[in-house]
Design a protein around this motif. Structure first.
Motif: not given
Lengths: 224, 267
Positions: A56, A87, A91, A103, A107, A155, B161-163, B165-167, B261
Protein backbone atom coordinates in the motif's frame (compact mmCIF):
# COMPACT_ATOMS: atom_id res chain seq x y z
CA UNK A 1 10.85 -29.84 7.57
CA UNK A 2 9.99 -26.12 7.29
CA UNK A 3 6.84 -24.95 5.52
CA UNK A 4 7.17 -23.18 2.15
CA UNK A 5 7.82 -19.44 2.37
CA UNK A 6 4.98 -17.08 1.45
CA UNK A 7 7.10 -13.95 1.73
CA UNK A 8 10.80 -13.25 1.59
CA UNK A 9 11.56 -9.64 2.41
CA UNK A 10 15.07 -8.41 1.82
CA UNK A 11 16.50 -5.07 3.01
CA UNK A 12 13.17 -3.27 2.73
CA UNK A 13 13.30 0.48 3.09
CA UNK A 14 10.42 2.95 3.29
CA UNK A 15 11.09 6.69 3.36
CA UNK A 16 8.27 9.22 3.78
CA UNK A 17 7.69 11.96 1.22
CA UNK A 18 9.30 14.36 3.73
CA UNK A 19 12.51 12.27 3.69
CA UNK A 20 12.06 10.54 7.08
CA UNK A 21 13.14 6.93 7.23
CA UNK A 22 10.13 4.95 8.47
CA UNK A 23 11.32 1.39 7.92
CA UNK A 24 14.96 0.63 7.40
CA UNK A 25 16.86 -2.37 6.06
CA UNK A 26 14.23 -4.84 7.19
CA UNK A 27 14.57 -8.50 6.23
CA UNK A 28 12.05 -11.14 7.11
CA UNK A 29 10.75 -14.55 6.04
CA UNK A 30 7.17 -15.62 6.65
CA UNK A 31 6.16 -19.21 5.93
CA UNK A 32 2.81 -20.99 5.66
CA UNK A 33 1.15 -21.34 9.05
CA UNK A 34 3.44 -18.84 10.86
CA UNK A 35 1.68 -17.14 13.75
CA UNK A 36 3.72 -14.04 14.51
CA UNK A 37 3.09 -11.14 16.89
CA UNK A 38 4.66 -7.85 15.85
CA UNK A 39 5.35 -5.50 18.68
CA UNK A 40 7.29 -2.35 19.58
CA UNK A 41 6.71 1.17 20.85
CA UNK A 42 4.40 3.61 19.03
CA UNK A 43 6.21 5.07 16.04
CA UNK A 44 8.54 2.06 15.74
CA UNK A 45 7.30 1.47 12.18
CA UNK A 46 5.02 -1.55 12.70
CA UNK A 47 2.05 -0.22 10.73
CA UNK A 48 4.33 1.15 7.99
CA UNK A 49 5.99 -2.26 7.70
CA UNK A 50 2.62 -4.01 7.40
CA UNK A 51 1.40 -1.47 4.82
CA UNK A 52 4.65 -1.80 2.89
CA UNK A 53 4.29 -5.61 2.90
CA UNK A 54 0.75 -5.14 1.53
CA UNK A 55 2.29 -2.81 -1.09
CA UNK A 56 0.00 0.00 0.00
CA UNK A 57 3.07 2.22 0.46
CA UNK A 58 5.76 2.62 -2.17
CA UNK A 59 9.10 1.19 -1.02
CA UNK A 60 12.30 2.98 -1.84
CA UNK A 61 14.70 0.05 -1.63
CA UNK A 62 14.77 -3.69 -1.06
CA UNK A 63 12.80 -6.57 -2.44
CA UNK A 64 9.66 -8.53 -1.66
CA UNK A 65 9.45 -12.02 -3.16
CA UNK A 66 6.07 -13.75 -3.12
CA UNK A 67 6.31 -17.54 -3.13
CA UNK A 68 9.79 -17.24 -4.61
CA UNK A 69 8.66 -14.93 -7.43
CA UNK A 70 9.50 -11.32 -8.12
CA UNK A 71 6.33 -9.21 -8.22
CA UNK A 72 5.21 -7.65 -11.49
CA UNK A 73 2.64 -4.82 -11.72
CA UNK A 74 -0.10 -7.12 -12.95
CA UNK A 75 0.39 -9.60 -10.09
CA UNK A 76 -0.20 -7.00 -7.38
CA UNK A 77 -4.03 -7.19 -7.05
CA UNK A 78 -3.78 -10.99 -6.72
CA UNK A 79 -0.85 -10.63 -4.30
CA UNK A 80 -2.90 -8.30 -2.08
CA UNK A 81 -5.57 -10.97 -1.76
CA UNK A 82 -3.00 -13.62 -0.79
CA UNK A 83 -0.98 -11.31 1.50
CA UNK A 84 -3.92 -9.40 2.88
CA UNK A 85 -3.85 -6.30 5.07
CA UNK A 86 -6.70 -5.65 7.48
CA UNK A 87 -7.15 -2.05 8.63
CA UNK A 88 -7.15 -1.18 12.30
CA UNK A 89 -10.53 0.54 11.90
CA UNK A 90 -12.88 -1.55 9.78
CA UNK A 91 -13.92 0.15 6.56
CA UNK A 92 -17.35 -0.89 5.30
CA UNK A 93 -19.39 0.43 2.41
CA UNK A 94 -22.97 1.67 2.72
CA UNK A 95 -25.33 -1.25 2.33
CA UNK A 96 -26.04 -4.61 3.96
CA UNK A 97 -23.57 -7.03 5.49
CA UNK A 98 -24.07 -9.30 2.46
CA UNK A 99 -23.21 -6.45 0.07
CA UNK A 100 -20.06 -5.81 2.06
CA UNK A 101 -19.08 -9.47 1.94
CA UNK A 102 -19.67 -9.60 -1.83
CA UNK A 103 -17.58 -6.48 -2.47
CA UNK A 104 -14.37 -8.26 -3.57
CA UNK A 105 -16.38 -10.23 -6.11
CA UNK A 106 -17.42 -7.11 -7.98
CA UNK A 107 -13.86 -6.74 -9.28
CA UNK A 108 -13.34 -7.97 -12.80
CA UNK A 109 -10.78 -10.60 -11.82
CA UNK A 110 -12.98 -12.15 -9.13
CA UNK A 111 -16.38 -12.37 -10.80
CA UNK A 112 -18.23 -15.25 -9.20
CA UNK A 113 -19.47 -17.85 -11.63
CA UNK A 114 -20.98 -20.20 -9.10
CA UNK A 115 -23.25 -18.11 -6.90
CA UNK A 116 -24.50 -21.14 -4.97
CA UNK A 117 -20.98 -22.01 -3.92
CA UNK A 118 -20.47 -18.41 -2.76
CA UNK A 119 -23.68 -18.52 -0.71
CA UNK A 120 -22.47 -21.72 0.95
CA UNK A 121 -19.14 -20.11 1.81
CA UNK A 122 -20.88 -17.08 3.32
CA UNK A 123 -23.25 -19.34 5.26
CA UNK A 124 -20.30 -21.28 6.69
CA UNK A 125 -18.51 -18.08 7.76
CA UNK A 126 -21.64 -16.63 9.35
CA UNK A 127 -21.94 -19.76 11.45
CA UNK A 128 -18.26 -19.54 12.37
CA UNK A 129 -18.95 -16.00 13.65
CA UNK A 130 -21.93 -17.31 15.70
CA UNK A 131 -24.38 -15.15 13.78
CA UNK A 132 -27.65 -16.14 12.15
CA UNK A 133 -28.71 -15.56 8.55
CA UNK A 134 -30.58 -12.33 9.41
CA UNK A 135 -27.20 -10.71 10.16
CA UNK A 136 -26.54 -10.71 6.41
CA UNK A 137 -29.45 -8.33 5.80
CA UNK A 138 -28.50 -5.80 8.47
CA UNK A 139 -27.34 -2.40 7.32
CA UNK A 140 -23.65 -1.67 7.90
CA UNK A 141 -24.34 1.68 9.60
CA UNK A 142 -26.27 0.12 12.50
CA UNK A 143 -23.52 -2.37 13.43
CA UNK A 144 -21.42 -1.97 16.59
CA UNK A 145 -17.64 -1.54 16.34
CA UNK A 146 -17.09 -5.22 17.11
CA UNK A 147 -19.67 -6.33 14.53
CA UNK A 148 -18.09 -4.09 11.88
CA UNK A 149 -14.73 -5.69 12.56
CA UNK A 150 -16.36 -9.15 12.26
CA UNK A 151 -17.77 -8.20 8.83
CA UNK A 152 -14.37 -6.86 7.72
CA UNK A 153 -12.74 -10.10 8.92
CA UNK A 154 -15.27 -12.35 7.19
CA UNK A 155 -14.80 -10.36 3.98
CA UNK A 156 -11.06 -10.91 4.31
CA UNK A 157 -11.60 -14.64 4.86
CA UNK A 158 -13.65 -14.78 1.65
CA UNK A 159 -10.68 -13.65 -0.46
CA UNK A 160 -8.84 -16.62 1.07
CA UNK A 161 -5.47 -15.08 1.99
CA UNK A 162 -2.47 -17.25 2.93
CA UNK A 163 -1.08 -14.51 5.14
CA UNK A 164 -3.12 -11.97 7.10
CA UNK A 165 -1.46 -8.69 8.06
CA UNK A 166 -3.43 -7.62 11.13
CA UNK A 167 -3.00 -4.02 12.24
CA UNK A 168 -4.21 -4.08 15.86
CA UNK A 169 -7.64 -5.43 14.89
CA UNK A 170 -8.91 -5.33 18.49
CA UNK A 171 -7.36 -2.09 19.76
CA UNK A 172 -10.60 -0.09 19.60
CA UNK A 173 -12.80 -2.85 21.06
CA UNK A 174 -13.96 -3.75 24.58
CA UNK A 175 -12.86 -6.97 26.29
CA UNK A 176 -15.80 -9.05 25.07
CA UNK A 177 -15.57 -7.92 21.46
CA UNK A 178 -11.80 -8.49 21.59
CA UNK A 179 -12.35 -12.08 22.74
CA UNK A 180 -14.90 -12.64 19.95
CA UNK A 181 -12.55 -11.33 17.27
CA UNK A 182 -9.60 -13.31 18.64
CA UNK A 183 -11.60 -16.49 18.78
CA UNK A 184 -13.02 -16.00 15.27
CA UNK A 185 -9.58 -15.31 13.84
CA UNK A 186 -7.90 -18.24 15.57
CA UNK A 187 -10.68 -20.68 14.66
CA UNK A 188 -10.48 -19.79 10.97
CA UNK A 189 -6.69 -19.67 10.91
CA UNK A 190 -6.27 -23.02 12.67
CA UNK A 191 -8.96 -24.64 10.55
CA UNK A 192 -7.30 -23.51 7.32
CA UNK A 193 -3.65 -23.51 8.43
CA UNK A 194 -3.16 -19.83 7.54
CA UNK A 195 -0.33 -17.50 8.60
CA UNK A 196 -0.51 -14.07 10.18
CA UNK A 197 1.55 -11.15 11.32
CA UNK A 198 -0.42 -9.48 14.13
CA UNK A 199 0.44 -6.08 15.58
CA UNK A 200 -0.43 -6.09 19.26
CA UNK A 201 0.59 -3.97 22.23
CA UNK A 202 -1.01 -6.33 24.72
CA UNK A 203 1.56 -8.80 26.13
CA UNK A 204 -1.18 -11.26 27.17
CA UNK A 205 -2.69 -11.17 23.71
CA UNK A 206 0.72 -11.76 22.15
CA UNK A 207 1.12 -14.85 24.38
CA UNK A 208 -2.34 -16.10 23.44
CA UNK A 209 -2.15 -15.68 19.71
CA UNK A 210 1.45 -16.16 18.58
CA UNK A 211 4.16 -18.76 18.44
CA UNK A 212 6.83 -16.24 17.45
CA UNK A 213 7.40 -12.57 18.21
CA UNK A 214 9.06 -9.83 16.24
CA UNK A 215 10.06 -6.61 18.00
CA UNK A 216 10.63 -3.35 16.10
CA UNK A 217 12.51 -0.27 17.23
CA UNK A 218 13.05 2.93 15.21
CA UNK A 219 12.03 1.31 11.94
CA UNK A 220 14.20 -1.80 12.37
CA UNK A 221 13.50 -5.35 13.46
CA UNK A 222 15.55 -5.92 16.61
CA UNK A 223 14.36 -9.39 17.61
CA UNK A 224 12.96 -12.01 15.33
CA UNK B 1 -38.11 44.14 -38.72
CA UNK B 2 -35.34 44.40 -36.13
CA UNK B 3 -33.94 47.86 -35.57
CA UNK B 4 -30.46 48.83 -36.74
CA UNK B 5 -27.49 48.44 -34.40
CA UNK B 6 -27.44 51.33 -31.89
CA UNK B 7 -23.97 52.43 -30.75
CA UNK B 8 -23.85 53.46 -27.07
CA UNK B 9 -22.44 56.89 -26.18
CA UNK B 10 -20.29 57.59 -23.11
CA UNK B 11 -23.37 59.31 -21.60
CA UNK B 12 -25.30 56.03 -21.89
CA UNK B 13 -22.54 54.28 -19.93
CA UNK B 14 -22.60 57.10 -17.41
CA UNK B 15 -26.32 56.57 -16.76
CA UNK B 16 -25.68 52.84 -16.14
CA UNK B 17 -22.89 53.78 -13.75
CA UNK B 18 -25.39 55.85 -11.76
CA UNK B 19 -27.12 52.61 -10.82
CA UNK B 20 -23.90 51.40 -9.22
CA UNK B 21 -23.80 54.66 -7.24
CA UNK B 22 -27.30 53.83 -5.97
CA UNK B 23 -25.88 50.48 -4.79
CA UNK B 24 -23.06 52.39 -3.07
CA UNK B 25 -25.55 54.64 -1.25
CA UNK B 26 -27.52 51.59 -0.06
CA UNK B 27 -24.28 50.02 1.14
CA UNK B 28 -23.40 53.15 3.16
CA UNK B 29 -26.93 53.43 4.58
CA UNK B 30 -27.03 49.78 5.68
CA UNK B 31 -23.35 49.79 6.74
CA UNK B 32 -22.59 46.84 4.46
CA UNK B 33 -19.05 48.10 3.89
CA UNK B 34 -19.28 47.16 0.20
CA UNK B 35 -18.88 50.66 -1.29
CA UNK B 36 -15.11 50.42 -1.73
CA UNK B 37 -15.39 47.00 -3.34
CA UNK B 38 -18.14 48.29 -5.62
CA UNK B 39 -15.99 51.20 -6.79
CA UNK B 40 -12.92 48.99 -7.35
CA UNK B 41 -15.00 46.35 -9.16
CA UNK B 42 -16.64 49.01 -11.37
CA UNK B 43 -13.29 50.57 -12.24
CA UNK B 44 -11.90 47.13 -13.03
CA UNK B 45 -14.88 46.36 -15.27
CA UNK B 46 -14.40 49.62 -17.21
CA UNK B 47 -10.61 49.25 -17.46
CA UNK B 48 -10.47 45.56 -18.35
CA UNK B 49 -13.25 45.70 -20.91
CA UNK B 50 -11.94 48.94 -22.50
CA UNK B 51 -8.49 47.41 -22.73
CA UNK B 52 -10.02 44.31 -24.32
CA UNK B 53 -11.93 46.54 -26.75
CA UNK B 54 -8.75 48.31 -27.84
CA UNK B 55 -6.82 45.04 -28.17
CA UNK B 56 -9.60 43.41 -30.20
CA UNK B 57 -9.90 46.46 -32.50
CA UNK B 58 -6.16 46.37 -33.04
CA UNK B 59 -6.06 42.59 -33.60
CA UNK B 60 -8.97 42.78 -36.06
CA UNK B 61 -7.20 45.56 -37.98
CA UNK B 62 -3.87 43.72 -38.10
CA UNK B 63 -5.49 40.50 -39.35
CA UNK B 64 -2.27 38.65 -38.55
CA UNK B 65 -2.13 34.94 -37.63
CA UNK B 66 0.86 35.38 -35.29
CA UNK B 67 -0.84 38.05 -33.14
CA UNK B 68 -3.98 35.96 -33.11
CA UNK B 69 -1.98 32.95 -31.93
CA UNK B 70 -0.36 35.02 -29.16
CA UNK B 71 -3.66 36.28 -27.81
CA UNK B 72 -5.39 32.88 -27.82
CA UNK B 73 -2.31 31.36 -26.17
CA UNK B 74 -2.48 34.03 -23.46
CA UNK B 75 -6.21 33.38 -22.97
CA UNK B 76 -5.65 29.61 -22.76
CA UNK B 77 -2.74 29.80 -20.30
CA UNK B 78 -4.72 32.18 -18.07
CA UNK B 79 -7.76 29.84 -18.15
CA UNK B 80 -5.63 26.76 -17.41
CA UNK B 81 -3.79 28.40 -14.54
CA UNK B 82 -6.99 29.85 -13.07
CA UNK B 83 -8.73 26.47 -13.15
CA UNK B 84 -6.17 24.94 -10.77
CA UNK B 85 -5.38 28.03 -8.70
CA UNK B 86 -8.36 27.96 -6.36
CA UNK B 87 -8.46 24.24 -5.53
CA UNK B 88 -8.31 23.62 -1.77
CA UNK B 89 -6.00 20.64 -2.29
CA UNK B 90 -3.39 20.26 -4.98
CA UNK B 91 -0.61 17.99 -6.21
CA UNK B 92 2.57 19.16 -7.85
CA UNK B 93 2.14 19.62 -11.58
CA UNK B 94 -1.62 20.09 -11.29
CA UNK B 95 -1.51 23.43 -13.12
CA UNK B 96 0.35 21.88 -16.07
CA UNK B 97 -2.33 19.19 -16.29
CA UNK B 98 -5.02 21.87 -16.16
CA UNK B 99 -3.42 23.95 -18.90
CA UNK B 100 -3.05 20.83 -21.05
CA UNK B 101 -6.70 19.87 -20.46
CA UNK B 102 -7.97 23.39 -21.19
CA UNK B 103 -5.84 23.69 -24.31
CA UNK B 104 -6.64 20.33 -25.88
CA UNK B 105 -10.38 20.53 -25.22
CA UNK B 106 -11.06 24.16 -26.13
CA UNK B 107 -8.76 24.34 -29.15
CA UNK B 108 -10.11 21.07 -30.51
CA UNK B 109 -13.76 22.05 -30.07
CA UNK B 110 -13.16 25.56 -31.49
CA UNK B 111 -11.34 24.08 -34.50
CA UNK B 112 -14.16 21.63 -35.17
CA UNK B 113 -16.66 24.49 -34.95
CA UNK B 114 -14.66 26.68 -37.32
CA UNK B 115 -14.06 23.91 -39.85
CA UNK B 116 -17.46 22.23 -39.88
CA UNK B 117 -20.21 24.39 -38.37
CA UNK B 118 -19.22 27.94 -39.26
CA UNK B 119 -17.11 26.98 -42.34
CA UNK B 120 -13.84 28.63 -43.41
CA UNK B 121 -15.44 30.82 -46.13
CA UNK B 122 -17.28 32.75 -43.39
CA UNK B 123 -14.23 33.57 -41.27
CA UNK B 124 -11.25 33.45 -43.63
CA UNK B 125 -11.40 37.25 -44.25
CA UNK B 126 -11.02 38.01 -40.57
CA UNK B 127 -10.41 34.89 -38.45
CA UNK B 128 -9.81 36.84 -35.20
CA UNK B 129 -13.41 38.09 -35.21
CA UNK B 130 -14.63 34.47 -34.94
CA UNK B 131 -11.79 32.67 -33.14
CA UNK B 132 -11.45 35.01 -30.16
CA UNK B 133 -15.11 35.21 -29.05
CA UNK B 134 -15.76 31.51 -29.73
CA UNK B 135 -12.65 30.32 -27.90
CA UNK B 136 -13.31 32.79 -25.09
CA UNK B 137 -16.78 31.43 -24.42
CA UNK B 138 -15.56 27.82 -24.51
CA UNK B 139 -12.54 28.58 -22.30
CA UNK B 140 -14.64 30.38 -19.69
CA UNK B 141 -16.91 27.37 -19.23
CA UNK B 142 -14.23 24.69 -19.61
CA UNK B 143 -12.14 26.26 -16.88
CA UNK B 144 -15.09 26.06 -14.48
CA UNK B 145 -15.66 22.40 -15.28
CA UNK B 146 -11.99 21.53 -14.85
CA UNK B 147 -11.74 23.52 -11.64
CA UNK B 148 -14.75 21.71 -10.11
CA UNK B 149 -13.60 18.32 -11.42
CA UNK B 150 -10.04 18.38 -10.07
CA UNK B 151 -11.15 19.88 -6.78
CA UNK B 152 -13.74 17.12 -6.33
CA UNK B 153 -11.24 14.38 -7.27
CA UNK B 154 -8.62 15.48 -4.71
CA UNK B 155 -11.18 15.99 -1.95
CA UNK B 156 -12.97 12.73 -2.62
CA UNK B 157 -9.80 10.63 -2.73
CA UNK B 158 -8.41 12.13 0.48
CA UNK B 159 -11.74 11.89 2.34
CA UNK B 160 -12.24 8.30 1.16
CA UNK B 161 -8.65 7.15 1.54
CA UNK B 162 -9.69 4.32 3.89
CA UNK B 163 -12.23 3.06 1.37
CA UNK B 164 -9.83 3.32 -1.58
CA UNK B 165 -7.15 1.37 0.33
CA UNK B 166 -9.69 -1.18 1.57
CA UNK B 167 -10.68 -1.89 -2.05
CA UNK B 168 -7.01 -2.24 -3.02
CA UNK B 169 -6.36 -4.72 -0.19
CA UNK B 170 -9.28 -6.83 -1.44
CA UNK B 171 -7.68 -7.13 -4.87
CA UNK B 172 -9.09 -4.12 -6.73
CA UNK B 173 -7.01 -2.61 -9.52
CA UNK B 174 -6.17 1.08 -9.21
CA UNK B 175 -9.03 1.91 -11.59
CA UNK B 176 -11.53 -0.17 -9.61
CA UNK B 177 -10.43 1.55 -6.40
CA UNK B 178 -10.58 5.09 -7.85
CA UNK B 179 -13.55 4.68 -10.21
CA UNK B 180 -16.26 6.15 -7.94
CA UNK B 181 -14.20 9.27 -7.21
CA UNK B 182 -13.21 9.72 -10.86
CA UNK B 183 -16.79 9.34 -12.11
CA UNK B 184 -18.19 11.71 -9.49
CA UNK B 185 -15.45 14.26 -10.24
CA UNK B 186 -16.36 14.30 -13.95
CA UNK B 187 -20.06 14.59 -13.08
CA UNK B 188 -19.42 17.50 -10.71
CA UNK B 189 -17.53 19.32 -13.47
CA UNK B 190 -20.47 18.86 -15.82
CA UNK B 191 -23.24 19.96 -13.44
CA UNK B 192 -23.09 23.75 -14.13
CA UNK B 193 -23.28 23.40 -17.91
CA UNK B 194 -26.03 20.76 -17.67
CA UNK B 195 -28.00 23.13 -15.41
CA UNK B 196 -27.45 26.00 -17.83
CA UNK B 197 -28.54 23.88 -20.79
CA UNK B 198 -31.68 22.74 -18.97
CA UNK B 199 -32.97 26.24 -18.20
CA UNK B 200 -31.57 28.20 -21.13
CA UNK B 201 -34.35 30.26 -22.65
CA UNK B 202 -36.66 29.58 -19.68
CA UNK B 203 -34.81 31.29 -16.86
CA UNK B 204 -31.92 33.03 -18.59
CA UNK B 205 -31.18 34.57 -21.94
CA UNK B 206 -27.55 33.80 -22.70
CA UNK B 207 -25.22 36.78 -22.94
CA UNK B 208 -24.16 36.19 -26.50
CA UNK B 209 -27.71 35.88 -27.78
CA UNK B 210 -28.80 38.97 -25.84
CA UNK B 211 -25.87 40.88 -27.33
CA UNK B 212 -26.76 39.79 -30.85
CA UNK B 213 -30.43 40.68 -30.43
CA UNK B 214 -29.51 44.10 -29.00
CA UNK B 215 -27.20 44.57 -32.00
CA UNK B 216 -30.14 44.03 -34.35
CA UNK B 217 -29.72 40.37 -35.35
CA UNK B 218 -33.10 38.62 -35.86
CA UNK B 219 -33.90 36.44 -32.78
CA UNK B 220 -34.08 33.17 -34.76
CA UNK B 221 -30.60 33.71 -36.20
CA UNK B 222 -29.29 34.57 -32.75
CA UNK B 223 -30.92 31.40 -31.39
CA UNK B 224 -29.19 29.23 -33.98
CA UNK B 225 -25.82 30.65 -33.01
CA UNK B 226 -26.62 30.18 -29.34
CA UNK B 227 -27.58 26.51 -29.80
CA UNK B 228 -24.26 25.86 -31.53
CA UNK B 229 -22.40 27.70 -28.77
CA UNK B 230 -24.15 25.70 -26.03
CA UNK B 231 -23.19 22.43 -27.70
CA UNK B 232 -19.60 23.59 -28.16
CA UNK B 233 -19.38 24.69 -24.53
CA UNK B 234 -20.86 21.40 -23.29
CA UNK B 235 -18.51 19.25 -25.35
CA UNK B 236 -15.49 21.40 -24.46
CA UNK B 237 -16.36 21.23 -20.77
CA UNK B 238 -16.89 17.46 -20.85
CA UNK B 239 -13.67 16.81 -22.73
CA UNK B 240 -11.58 19.21 -20.60
CA UNK B 241 -12.96 17.84 -17.33
CA UNK B 242 -12.38 14.22 -18.36
CA UNK B 243 -8.78 14.97 -19.44
CA UNK B 244 -7.97 16.88 -16.23
CA UNK B 245 -9.56 14.26 -13.95
CA UNK B 246 -7.92 11.30 -15.73
CA UNK B 247 -4.52 13.03 -15.64
CA UNK B 248 -5.04 13.60 -11.91
CA UNK B 249 -5.94 9.93 -11.40
CA UNK B 250 -2.78 8.87 -13.30
CA UNK B 251 -0.68 11.15 -11.11
CA UNK B 252 -2.20 9.87 -7.86
CA UNK B 253 -2.15 6.12 -8.62
CA UNK B 254 0.96 4.36 -9.91
CA UNK B 255 1.29 1.18 -11.93
CA UNK B 256 1.80 -0.80 -8.69
CA UNK B 257 -1.86 0.01 -7.94
CA UNK B 258 -0.81 2.25 -5.05
CA UNK B 259 -2.69 5.35 -4.00
CA UNK B 260 -0.01 8.04 -3.58
CA UNK B 261 -2.00 10.07 -1.05
CA UNK B 262 1.11 11.95 0.11
CA UNK B 263 1.12 13.79 -3.21
CA UNK B 264 -2.11 15.61 -2.32
CA UNK B 265 -1.35 18.68 -0.23
CA UNK B 266 -3.57 21.25 1.42
CA UNK B 267 -3.12 24.81 0.22
Amino acid sequence: MTSPAILNVNQLKRISSGGDSLVEATSLEICEGDQIALTGASGAGKTVLLRALALLEPIQDGEIRWRGKELSHSMIPKYRQDVHYLHQTPVLIEGTVRENLMLPFLFKKNFVENEKEMDEKIEELIQLANKDASFLDRSSDVLSGGEKQIVALLRSFLVDPSLLLLDEPTSALDAEATRNIESLLLQWINQKGKAYLWISHDANQQERVSTRQIIMESGRIVTS
Amino acid sequence: MPTEYHDLSNWDIGFAALLIIVNGVISVALKLGLEKKLIVASIRTITQLSLLGFILEWIFQQNNWFYLFLIILFMTLTAGYTSSKNATRFYSGMWINSIFAVMVSSWLVTSIALLTVIRPETWKENPAQFVIPLLGMILGNTLNGISLGINYLNESLINNRGRVEMLLTLGATRWEAARDSVQSAVKSGMIPILNTMSVVGLVSLPGMMTGQILAGVPPLSAVKYQIVIMFLIASGTALGTIIAVVLGYRKLFNSDHQFLYERIQKR
